[in-house]
Enzyme design. Structure first.
Site, PDB file in Angstrom:
ATOM      1  N   CYS A 179       0.786  -1.272   0.005  1.00 34.85           N
ATOM      2  CA  CYS A 179      -0.077   0.001   0.082  1.00 34.85           C
ATOM      3  C   CYS A 179       0.917   1.390  -0.055  1.00 34.85           C
ATOM      4  CB  CYS A 179      -0.849  -0.015   1.131  1.00 34.85           C
ATOM      5  SG  CYS A 179      -1.935   1.207   1.287  1.00 34.85           S
ATOM      6  N   CYS A 182      -0.633   4.169   1.779  1.00 34.55           N
ATOM      7  CA  CYS A 182      -0.651   4.193   3.204  1.00 34.55           C
ATOM      8  C   CYS A 182       0.672   4.553   3.596  1.00 34.55           C
ATOM      9  CB  CYS A 182      -0.980   2.904   3.965  1.00 34.55           C
ATOM     10  SG  CYS A 182      -2.227   2.184   3.198  1.00 34.55           S
ATOM     11  N   ASP A 183       1.881   4.308   2.864  1.00 34.66           N
ATOM     12  CA  ASP A 183       3.131   4.206   3.753  1.00 34.66           C
ATOM     13  C   ASP A 183       4.090   4.982   2.925  1.00 34.66           C
ATOM     14  OD1 ASP A 183       2.070   2.399   5.449  1.00 34.66           O
ATOM     15  OD2 ASP A 183       2.872   0.506   4.749  1.00 34.66           O
TER      16      ASP A 183
END
Ligand code: NDP
Length: 492
Positions: A179, A182-183
């Protein structure tokens, strides 16, 4: 005489053998071709009956919920392990008809709000099992809910594939992830690789390029599978590079700092393996249909997808309908999943009406739903300022802080579970949330004073009397989360 006795014994044994064989055969036939009796009157006598259970909350599940709700039936959507589906992991979407350019998570949120505005109920829980040998179908969830469903829309989607190479599991969430949305934030000025050559890989590059010093795409063939437009955009990204004929063989990391440090990359044209320093590995190597719940009950094709019949979304069991990527390995587009969700809902409504279901039965069922489906939650206070560390964390007792971002699917899944656990344990613990993008000062204080190193979201940090005692990044259910937090709360 002896010959006759022997013959009789032989015939008896053979008869018994044949009877057993027939018994086995008929059981096999029964599991393959369900012989169910669809008696609506009897079914309505059961406890906790719902007209339609929708499993999965991506575009297929939420579109089905919209149509079921508008047909005047209570639509229960079980959000599942990836609430709101795969689009929560994307950035901008430009090919969803009617939405010129929209963020994936925003589109999904709009779909949920629209379905809820007509009365659909989205529950933060995952279906654990479905008994398809009886009708209504008996459903059990991970959180222990038990109910009967007159019909089911299976919209479980697909889950990201992994490579199964050394180091991948060990450093999952510590430099290895699927992801980027997200990161990416954790990789400011770092060097990362994206593995895969499809549109998802291209999207990861666009997200990462805004943060990292360099992103390299490792493509196993001599061409990308992504659309020409996406490939050209990757080529035009100044801090991105594409390397063809490359395979990731191994991931190394530093246990002490808990992060990825190196990778082994094979050039499959020359056979040369190169060990390279790297800070992060982002996987974008396709998806597998999520059929675990039904793979022994429904007909599955050679691609691993649930088989649907003709122009309908009907599966091999009457009353169970499938929509979206769980039954489509060819098109895999959000707009198509949404359309199939609509079809599945219409098929389910027609199925119910064909059994004699009507609006007064729907209203009667509505009255019985409250206990099984209620979700009691505690609204969590948000920490933002550096001063909040002294105010809320450096205090006696157990304090849990959920570090999250608004667009991270795992965070969207964890928050309602945490709110439910916080409600149950409110006299024992204090629980807060903290958006990492809006709290740089506070994170700096936590890193300096408590040695809290954040590498991925979500991360739950457990403090006891102001001291950091543990962190956790993944839980599957509220009960697992409850057991985890209880360890600290009960020992306090
Ligand atoms: P795809 O299946 O399209 O691509 C997967 C990629 O991963 C391929 O390049 C494949 O290589 C590679 N791959 C698979 N297994 C391995 C492995 N073991 N090692 C290395 N590489 C591997 O998946 P995506 O998730 O990218 O896309 C799925 C669908 O969603 C597609 O239809 C896509 O168009 C769509 N999509 C659309 C978007 C948009 O329109 N905005 C955004 C994202 C996805 P190979 O080619 O050699 O098989």
């Amino acid at each position: 005489m002896i010959f006759h006795i022997k013959r009789l014994v032989f015939l008896a044994i053979s008869g018994l053998f044949l009877l057993r064989l027939a018994g086995c055969f008929s059981t096999t036939l029964q599991t393959q071709k369900q012989v169910l009796s669809y008696n609506l009157e009897k079914a309505l006598g059961c406890e906790n009956v719902v007209p339609v259970a929708i499993i999965g909350s991506g575009p297929a599940g939420l579109s089905a919920a919209l149509y079921i709700a508008r047909a005047g039936m209570k639509a229960f959507v079980f959000a599942g392990p990836q609430p709101q589906g795969q689009l929560t992991q994307t950035t901008y979407i430009e090919n969803f008809p009617g939405r010129v350019k929209i963020l994936g998570p925003v589109l999904m949120n709009d779909m949920q709000v629209q379905a809820e505005s007509f009365g659909a109920c989205v529950i933060s829980d995952s279906v654990a099992s479905i008994d398809t040998n009886q009708w209504p179908f008996a459903v059990t969830t991970q959180e222990g809910r038990k109910f009967k469903a007159l019909s089911i829309v299976l919209a479980t989607g697909a889950s990201p594939c992994t490579l199964n190479i050394p180091g991948e599991k060990e450093f999952w969430g510590k430099g290895v992830t699927t992801c980027a949305v997200c990161d990416a934030h954790f990789y400011q000025e770092k060097e990362v690789v994206v593995v895969g050559g499809g549109d998802s890989a291209a999207e990861q590059v666009f997200e990462l390029a805004a943060h990292v010093s360099k992103v390299t795409v490792l493509v196993r063939k001599d061409q990308m599978r992504a659309s020409t437009a996406s490939r050209k955009l990757v080529e035009a990204t100044t801090n991105a590079a594409i390397e063809y004929n490359r395979e990731l063989l191994r991931i190394y990391g530093d246990e002490q700092n808990g992060g990825v440090t190196h990778i082994d990359v094979l050039n499959n044209q020359t056979g040369v393996v190169e060990k390279r320093p790297i800070d992060g590995v982002f996987l974008a190597i396709g998806h597998t249909p999520r059929t675990d719940l039904v793979k022994n009950a429904l007909q599955i094709d050679k691609e691993g997808c649930v088989v649907t019949q003709g122009k309908t979304q009907q599966t091999s069991i009457k009353g169970i309908f499938a929509a979206g990527e769980v039954q489509d390995s060819k098109y895999r587009q959000a707009a198509i999943a949404a359309g199939e969700g609509v079809k599945a809902a219409l098929d389910a409504v027609n199925f119910l009406y064909s059994l004699g279901f009507n609006s007064s039965i729907a209203r009667k069922l509505d009255e019985n739903f409250f206990e099984v489906f209620s979700d009691k939650k505690l609204q969590l206070h948000t920490l933002t300022a550096p001063d909040d560390v002294d105010k809320y964390i450096n205090v006696p007792g157990v304090v849990i802080v959920d570090f999250y971002t608004k667009v991270c699917p795992e965070c969207i899944k964890l928050l309602p579970m945490l709110e439910a656990v916080a409600f149950k344990m409110q006299d024992k613990i204090n629980v807060y949330k903290c958006d990492i993008q809006a709290s740089k000062g506070l994170r700096y204080v936590l890193l300096k004073e408590k040695d809290l190193k954040l590498r991925s979201v979500p991360t739950l940090a457990v403090f006891k009397d102001g001291v950091l005692v543990d962190t956790i990044s993944h839980v599957d259910s509220s009960s697992e989360l409850y057991a985890y937090i209880s360890k600290f709360a009960d020992a306090a």
